[in-house]
Design a protein around this motif. Structure first.
Motif, PDB file in Angstrom:
ATOM      1  N   GLY A 175     -19.382   0.047  54.180  1.00  0.00           N
ATOM      2  CA  GLY A 175     -20.278   0.389  55.301  1.00  0.00           C
ATOM      3  C   GLY A 175     -19.934   1.788  55.494  1.00  0.00           C
ATOM      4  N   ILE A 176     -18.897   1.838  56.016  1.00  0.00           N
ATOM      5  CA  ILE A 176     -18.387   2.830  56.454  1.00  0.00           C
ATOM      6  C   ILE A 176     -19.044   4.842  55.060  1.00  0.00           C
ATOM      7  CG2 ILE A 176     -17.059   5.096  57.304  1.00  0.00           C
ATOM      8  CD1 ILE A 176     -15.681   2.113  59.206  1.00  0.00           C
ATOM      9  N   TRP A 177     -18.288   3.887  54.249  1.00  0.00           N
ATOM     10  CA  TRP A 177     -18.223   4.736  52.848  1.00  0.00           C
ATOM     11  C   TRP A 177     -20.062   5.495  52.702  1.00  0.00           C
ATOM     12  CZ3 TRP A 177     -15.411   8.405  51.662  1.00  0.00           C
ATOM     13  CH2 TRP A 177     -13.516   8.105  51.694  1.00  0.00           C
ATOM     14  N   LEU A 178     -20.204   4.338  52.653  1.00  0.00           N
ATOM     15  CA  LEU A 178     -22.416   4.344  52.441  1.00  0.00           C
ATOM     16  C   LEU A 178     -22.651   5.696  53.622  1.00  0.00           C
ATOM     17  CD1 LEU A 178     -23.238   0.798  51.463  1.00  0.00           C
ATOM     18  CD2 LEU A 178     -22.872   2.970  49.651  1.00  0.00           C
ATOM     19  N   VAL A 179     -22.162   5.117  54.270  1.00  0.00           N
ATOM     20  CA  VAL A 179     -22.601   6.235  55.616  1.00  0.00           C
ATOM     21  C   VAL A 179     -22.577   7.443  54.938  1.00  0.00           C
ATOM     22  CG1 VAL A 179     -23.037   6.531  57.886  1.00  0.00           C
ATOM     23  CG2 VAL A 179     -23.008   4.572  57.345  1.00  0.00           C
ATOM     24  N   THR A 180     -21.205   7.849  55.050  1.00  0.00           N
ATOM     25  CA  THR A 180     -20.405   9.106  54.620  1.00  0.00           C
ATOM     26  C   THR A 180     -21.044   9.627  53.736  1.00  0.00           C
ATOM     27  OG1 THR A 180     -17.932   8.338  55.442  1.00  0.00           O
ATOM     28  CG2 THR A 180     -18.493  10.205  54.412  1.00  0.00           C
ATOM     29  N   LEU A 181     -21.162   9.439  52.346  1.00  0.00           N
ATOM     30  CA  LEU A 181     -22.125   9.559  51.446  1.00  0.00           C
ATOM     31  C   LEU A 181     -23.045  10.303  51.242  1.00  0.00           C
ATOM     32  CD1 LEU A 181     -21.939   9.749  48.478  1.00  0.00           C
ATOM     33  CD2 LEU A 181     -22.895   7.338  48.137  1.00  0.00           C
ATOM     34  N   GLY A 182     -24.092   9.201  52.364  1.00  0.00           N
ATOM     35  CA  GLY A 182     -25.187   9.672  52.732  1.00  0.00           C
ATOM     36  C   GLY A 182     -25.063  11.152  53.264  1.00  0.00           C
ATOM     37  N   ILE A 183     -24.467  11.566  54.731  1.00  0.00           N
ATOM     38  CA  ILE A 183     -23.970  12.535  55.279  1.00  0.00           C
ATOM     39  C   ILE A 183     -23.782  13.923  55.295  1.00  0.00           C
ATOM     40  CG2 ILE A 183     -22.861  13.675  57.345  1.00  0.00           C
ATOM     41  CD1 ILE A 183     -22.655  11.153  58.369  1.00  0.00           C
ATOM     42  N   LEU A 184     -22.625  13.591  53.533  1.00  0.00           N
ATOM     43  CA  LEU A 184     -22.649  14.220  52.890  1.00  0.00           C
ATOM     44  C   LEU A 184     -22.992  14.993  51.806  1.00  0.00           C
ATOM     45  CD1 LEU A 184     -18.494  12.898  51.803  1.00  0.00           C
ATOM     46  CD2 LEU A 184     -19.131  15.204  53.363  1.00  0.00           C
ATOM     47  N   LEU A 185     -23.911  14.280  51.289  1.00  0.00           N
ATOM     48  CA  LEU A 185     -25.180  14.894  50.623  1.00  0.00           C
ATOM     49  C   LEU A 185     -25.930  15.792  51.132  1.00  0.00           C
ATOM     50  CD1 LEU A 185     -25.640  11.423  48.457  1.00  0.00           C
ATOM     51  CD2 LEU A 185     -24.665  13.541  48.145  1.00  0.00           C
ATOM     52  N   LYS A 186     -26.237  15.969  51.916  1.00  0.00           N
ATOM     53  CA  LYS A 186     -27.427  16.812  53.151  1.00  0.00           C
ATOM     54  C   LYS A 186     -26.833  18.035  53.072  1.00  0.00           C
ATOM     55  CE  LYS A 186     -29.655  13.290  54.931  1.00  0.00           C
ATOM     56  NZ  LYS A 186     -31.888  13.267  54.501  1.00  0.00           N
ATOM     57  N   ARG A 187     -27.370  18.971  53.461  1.00  0.00           N
ATOM     58  CA  ARG A 187     -26.485  20.682  53.803  1.00  0.00           C
ATOM     59  C   ARG A 187     -25.826  20.544  54.728  1.00  0.00           C
ATOM     60  NH1 ARG A 187     -29.624  24.303  50.965  1.00  0.00           N
ATOM     61  NH2 ARG A 187     -32.377  23.303  49.769  1.00  0.00           N
ATOM     62  N   VAL A 188     -24.723  21.585  54.875  1.00  0.00           N
ATOM     63  CA  VAL A 188     -24.256  22.656  55.642  1.00  0.00           C
ATOM     64  C   VAL A 188     -24.480  22.638  57.204  1.00  0.00           C
ATOM     65  CG1 VAL A 188     -22.646  23.839  56.650  1.00  0.00           C
ATOM     66  CG2 VAL A 188     -22.419  22.990  54.358  1.00  0.00           C
ATOM     67  N   SER A 189     -25.402  22.703  57.522  1.00  0.00           N
ATOM     68  CA  SER A 189     -26.622  23.174  58.187  1.00  0.00           C
ATOM     69  C   SER A 189     -26.879  21.807  59.170  1.00  0.00           C
ATOM     70  CB  SER A 189     -27.765  23.554  58.421  1.00  0.00           C
ATOM     71  OG  SER A 189     -28.823  22.515  57.456  1.00  0.00           O
ATOM     72  N   PHE A 190     -27.059  19.995  58.354  1.00  0.00           N
ATOM     73  CA  PHE A 190     -27.956  18.967  58.832  1.00  0.00           C
ATOM     74  C   PHE A 190     -26.286  18.180  59.294  1.00  0.00           C
ATOM     75  CE2 PHE A 190     -27.579  15.088  58.401  1.00  0.00           C
ATOM     76  CZ  PHE A 190     -28.071  13.912  58.944  1.00  0.00           C
ATOM     77  N   ILE A 191     -25.185  18.104  58.907  1.00  0.00           N
ATOM     78  CA  ILE A 191     -23.618  17.715  59.316  1.00  0.00           C
ATOM     79  C   ILE A 191     -23.444  19.017  60.472  1.00  0.00           C
ATOM     80  CG2 ILE A 191     -21.654  18.124  58.340  1.00  0.00           C
ATOM     81  CD1 ILE A 191     -21.970  17.811  55.554  1.00  0.00           C
ATOM     82  N   GLY A 192     -23.894  20.406  60.595  1.00  0.00           N
ATOM     83  CA  GLY A 192     -23.521  21.103  62.081  1.00  0.00           C
ATOM     84  C   GLY A 192     -24.348  20.280  62.811  1.00  0.00           C
ATOM     85  N   LYS A 193     -25.394  20.098  62.380  1.00  0.00           N
ATOM     86  CA  LYS A 193     -25.964  19.867  63.943  1.00  0.00           C
ATOM     87  C   LYS A 193     -25.865  17.961  63.818  1.00  0.00           C
ATOM     88  CE  LYS A 193     -30.397  22.191  62.425  1.00  0.00           C
ATOM     89  NZ  LYS A 193     -31.926  22.511  61.565  1.00  0.00           N
ATOM     90  N   LEU A 194     -25.085  17.514  62.981  1.00  0.00           N
ATOM     91  CA  LEU A 194     -24.403  16.149  64.107  1.00  0.00           C
ATOM     92  C   LEU A 194     -23.137  15.848  64.349  1.00  0.00           C
ATOM     93  CD1 LEU A 194     -25.179  13.178  62.882  1.00  0.00           C
ATOM     94  CD2 LEU A 194     -23.865  12.990  60.858  1.00  0.00           C
ATOM     95  N   PHE A 195     -22.630  16.766  64.355  1.00  0.00           N
ATOM     96  CA  PHE A 195     -21.784  16.869  64.865  1.00  0.00           C
ATOM     97  C   PHE A 195     -21.502  17.967  65.998  1.00  0.00           C
ATOM     98  CE2 PHE A 195     -18.374  18.100  60.430  1.00  0.00           C
ATOM     99  CZ  PHE A 195     -18.470  17.130  60.894  1.00  0.00           C
ATOM    100  N   ARG A 196     -22.771  18.429  65.991  1.00  0.00           N
ATOM    101  CA  ARG A 196     -23.207  18.926  67.805  1.00  0.00           C
ATOM    102  C   ARG A 196     -23.768  17.694  68.420  1.00  0.00           C
ATOM    103  NH1 ARG A 196     -28.172  22.919  67.334  1.00  0.00           N
ATOM    104  NH2 ARG A 196     -26.915  23.061  65.916  1.00  0.00           N
TER     105      ARG A 196
ATOM    106  N   ILE B 246     -20.533  11.467  44.502  1.00  0.00           N
ATOM    107  CA  ILE B 246     -20.641  10.215  44.672  1.00  0.00           C
ATOM    108  C   ILE B 246     -18.980   9.361  44.412  1.00  0.00           C
ATOM    109  CG2 ILE B 246     -22.137   8.110  43.520  1.00  0.00           C
ATOM    110  CD1 ILE B 246     -25.031   9.774  43.762  1.00  0.00           C
ATOM    111  N   GLY B 247     -19.010  10.014  42.663  1.00  0.00           N
ATOM    112  CA  GLY B 247     -18.179   9.428  42.241  1.00  0.00           C
ATOM    113  C   GLY B 247     -16.588   9.385  42.916  1.00  0.00           C
ATOM    114  N   LEU B 248     -16.290  10.754  43.705  1.00  0.00           N
ATOM    115  CA  LEU B 248     -15.092  10.717  44.487  1.00  0.00           C
ATOM    116  C   LEU B 248     -15.121   9.555  46.134  1.00  0.00           C
ATOM    117  CD1 LEU B 248     -14.030  14.331  45.127  1.00  0.00           C
ATOM    118  CD2 LEU B 248     -13.297  12.649  43.894  1.00  0.00           C
ATOM    119  N   VAL B 249     -16.471   9.514  46.302  1.00  0.00           N
ATOM    120  CA  VAL B 249     -16.291   8.000  47.605  1.00  0.00           C
ATOM    121  C   VAL B 249     -16.408   7.461  46.590  1.00  0.00           C
ATOM    122  CG1 VAL B 249     -18.352   7.200  48.873  1.00  0.00           C
ATOM    123  CG2 VAL B 249     -18.601   9.995  48.814  1.00  0.00           C
ATOM    124  N   LEU B 250     -16.755   6.964  46.204  1.00  0.00           N
ATOM    125  CA  LEU B 250     -16.222   5.647  45.063  1.00  0.00           C
ATOM    126  C   LEU B 250     -15.682   4.921  45.085  1.00  0.00           C
ATOM    127  CD1 LEU B 250     -19.404   4.970  43.000  1.00  0.00           C
ATOM    128  CD2 LEU B 250     -19.099   4.101  44.754  1.00  0.00           C
TER     129      LEU B 250
END
Length: 651
Positions: free
Chosen positions: A275-296, A484-488
């Motif tokens: 489950g954690i890897w699937l959540v991580t994959l969904g976040i990594l497919l987003k833009r860096v700006s979205f990931i920055g807001k998530l960290f914030r 996706i390949g690296l996450v799998l």
């Protein structure tokens, strides 16, 4: 923009001329040189210059000034970067779609998000504080000042100046690019167990939502007939029945007293890892700006959780000032023994400032704006880590005392031979024994750990992906597929660490990470401050930040930090010699670093032309080392006196 670049040009010119004047003893009233007139702000329009001209200058002074400016131009020209056309190499092409942080604060939150992780609540800092006391705290702060902050600044400089990941940033000295590939391999091999470290607190948080906390009860399918719920015990008794908290931990990590197969899978951890890897994959497919807001958002959330937990813990325990001060008194009465016993823990805690894995800060800084004042945020990140670590140590001492008062003595009555045992036994029992809302406080604590470890996993995966796509242009069109390949692949490898044998290997990973971190840090120092050169490093840093960097700071980075790291390498090797079980994996990890770096050096030399001396010169000289932004690059090349042949992108 133009005023900022003009000021940066002035700082860079002052930097080079200052070195020239110092070397030739030409600092005279004629030039009226005053280093204190540097501007301190990156965005100000202060027109003060370090060249203060007297209104009564004569022709001779003007002539001397003209000669000095001529030398300045010649000196800067000599510090140019080598063009890719001179070495017949493929020019570096910036990935225009790699993204940036939405705000400058996102870099701070990204560097702080992992600070709430399991490391600061583990037994490592707690026993360091127990045996070293205030000496451990002093050693930790010294390690932050002499090791973590200088390496943090160097990684930030490499990432922000080049806007590149952990491979392409080595354009500053291409022969060391093999270190970048070593970092990539180390991150890939360690991704699997980071997911497991995130899965365990997730399981504890999920079980905290039960009406009855399972580790505070013996009525579960995993409990043995000898399960105990005792809250009082006799210290002199060598044998103790297994407490419910201990049996729950054994159930999670697939260990038991009756042996069994080493490859028995812990299904709760396995399901959580997937489950954690699937959540991580969904976040990594987003833009860096979205990931920055998530960290914030998650960083603010974790800080709120931690403040609430710490305040409630002090009220629950009703700790006195005398007890609080006693936590900082060393267990050993001999100062030398106290410092030595806590030295490795202090260095490892300081290393945590540099992020999870290897090269994380470099990757996060590569998403900064070029003019971002990363030096100021370096100090803010350091202070945040220190404050959180000290508060976590106090929480750890409280949890240890509470556990040993009611359940058993660690490493005597309770010994699971697992480096996470302290965290998930002491803190689980502490929050489970709360008289008011134990489920709520347990959930807050373990949810905070889970979010921090998930952030660390995302950061490390970003380091891998950024390094690959920045260096290999052809792969940029396949970002989603490769991600996706690296996450799998990492998900599949993580299954091994969900077994009894895999959990047993986790306890030596901190030592492996510490040794490779120190080794790579020495290479970064050698590359930036000595091979690239002190003058060029300082001038580039000033051009990027738009403010003066004192010579004292550069002196610390060039001389004090390497000496400190060399001393600590000997200390780490001495401690590793005592841990014979870890010797094989230590050798393997070091072979990955050195062999990969050496093979790339040989490959790089073979790819160049000319005599051996010319080959070495081409490999050590920076290639395409300049800001990727067109305006900043133009101003940088004006100051440096270079204008490489531009690559016209017709695509």
């Amino acid at each position: 923009m133009k005023s900022i670049c003009n000021e940066a040009k002035q700082h860079l010119s002052n930097c080079v001329l200052h070195d020239y004047l110092d070397d030739n003893d030409l600092l005279s009233p004629t030039l009226g040189y005053n280093s204190n007139t540097y501007s301190s702000g990156s965005g100000s329009n202060n027109n003060n210059s370090s060249f203060n001209h007297n209104n009564n200058h004569n022709n001779s002074a003007n002539h001397n000034e003209h000669n000095n400016h001529s030398y300045l131009a010649a000196t800067i020209t000599a510090a140019t970067t080598t063009s890719t056309y001179d070495t017949l190499q493929r020019p570096f092409k910036h990935d225009k779609r790699r993204g940036r942080w939405s705000t400058a604060a996102d870099f701070y939150f990204a560097c702080t998000s992992h600070a709430f992780g399991s490391i600061i609540f583990s037994e490592l800092p707690v026993y360091g504080l127990l045996f070293g006391g205030v000496y451990f705290l002093a050693s930790y702060i010294v390690a932050i000042l002499l090791y973590a902050i200088p390496i943090f600044i160097i990684q930030t400089f490499l990432g922000q100046f080049s806007t590149s990941g952990t491979i392409s940033a080595f354009r500053v000295a291409p022969i060391f690019k093999g270190i970048g590939y070593s970092i990539l391999l180390l991150n890939l091999t360690s991704l699997a167990y980071y997911a497991v470290i995130a899965a365990v607190p997730f399981i504890y948080a999920a079980y905290s939502l039960n009406t009855v906390i399972p580790w505070m009860s013996c009525n579960n399918i995993w409990n043995t007939p000898n399960c105990s719920m005792h809250s009082v015990y006799v210290v002199e008794d060598e044998f103790q029945y297994s407490h419910a908290t201990v049996e729950f931990f054994r159930y999670i990590i697939s260990t038991s007293n009756d042996g069994g197969s080493y490859f028995v899978i812990s299904w709760p951890v396995t399901i959580a890892v997937l489950g954690i890897w699937l959540v991580t994959l969904g976040i990594l497919l987003k833009r860096v700006s979205f990931i920055g807001k998530l960290f914030r958002c998650v960083c603010i959330l974790m800080l709120s959780f931690f403040i609430a937990i710490f305040a409630h813990l002090l009220l629950y325990v009703n700790i006195s000032w005398s007890t609080l001060f006693s936590y900082f008194r060393p267990f050993s009465s001999r100062t030398y023994d106290a410092i030595l016993s806590s030295g490795r823990a202090a260095i490892f805690m300081a290393t945590w400032l540099l992020g999870p894995g290897w090269g994380s800060i470099l990757t996060l800084a590569s998403h900064n704006n070029f003019r971002h004042d990363s030096e100021k945020l370096t100090y803010w990140v350091s202070v945040t880590h220190i404050v959180l670590a000290v508060l976590a140590m106090i929480c750890g001492r409280i949890a240890l005392d509470h556990f040993e008062d009611h359940v058993g003595m660690f490493h005597y009555h309770v010994e699971e031979e697992h480096y996470m045992q302290f965290l998930y036994l002491c803190f689980a029992y502490l929050f489970g024994s709360f008289t008011s809302l134990p489920n709520f406080w347990s959930f807050l604590f373990f949810a905070m750990l889970f979010i921090a470890e998930l952030s660390a996993l995302i950061i490390q995966m970003m380091s891998v992906l950024t390094a690959i796509f920045d260096e290999h242009e052809k792969l940029r069109t396949k970002k989603s597929t490769i991600t996706i390949g690296l996450v799998l692949m990492a998900m599949a490898v993580s299954v091994y660490f969900c077994t009894k044998q895999g959990f047993a290997h986790l306890h030596i990973l901190p030592t492996l990470a510490l040794l490779t971190h120190v080794t790579i840090s020495i290479v970064l120092l050698l590359m930036t401050c000595w091979i690239y050169g002190r003058e060029r490093f300082q001038c580039d840093l000033q051009f990027m930040l738009g403010k003066t960097i004192s010579n004292f700071k550069i002196f610390l980075i060039r001389f004090v930090t390497p000496a400190f790291l060399v001393i600590n390498i000997f200390q780490i090797l001495f401690l590793l010699e005592q841990e014979e079980s870890a010797s094989e994996l230590v050798i393997i990890s070091q072979v990955i670093v050195y062999v990969t770096a050496a093979m790339y050096m040989i490959y790089k030399l073979c790819q160049t032309t000319g005599s051996l001396r010319n080959r070495l010169k081409q490999c050590f000289e920076p290639h395409d080392w300049h800001p990727v932004d067109a305006d900043n690059r133009r101003f940088y090349e004006e100051v440096m006196g270079t204008s490489e042949m531009l690559v016209i992108d017709t695509t």
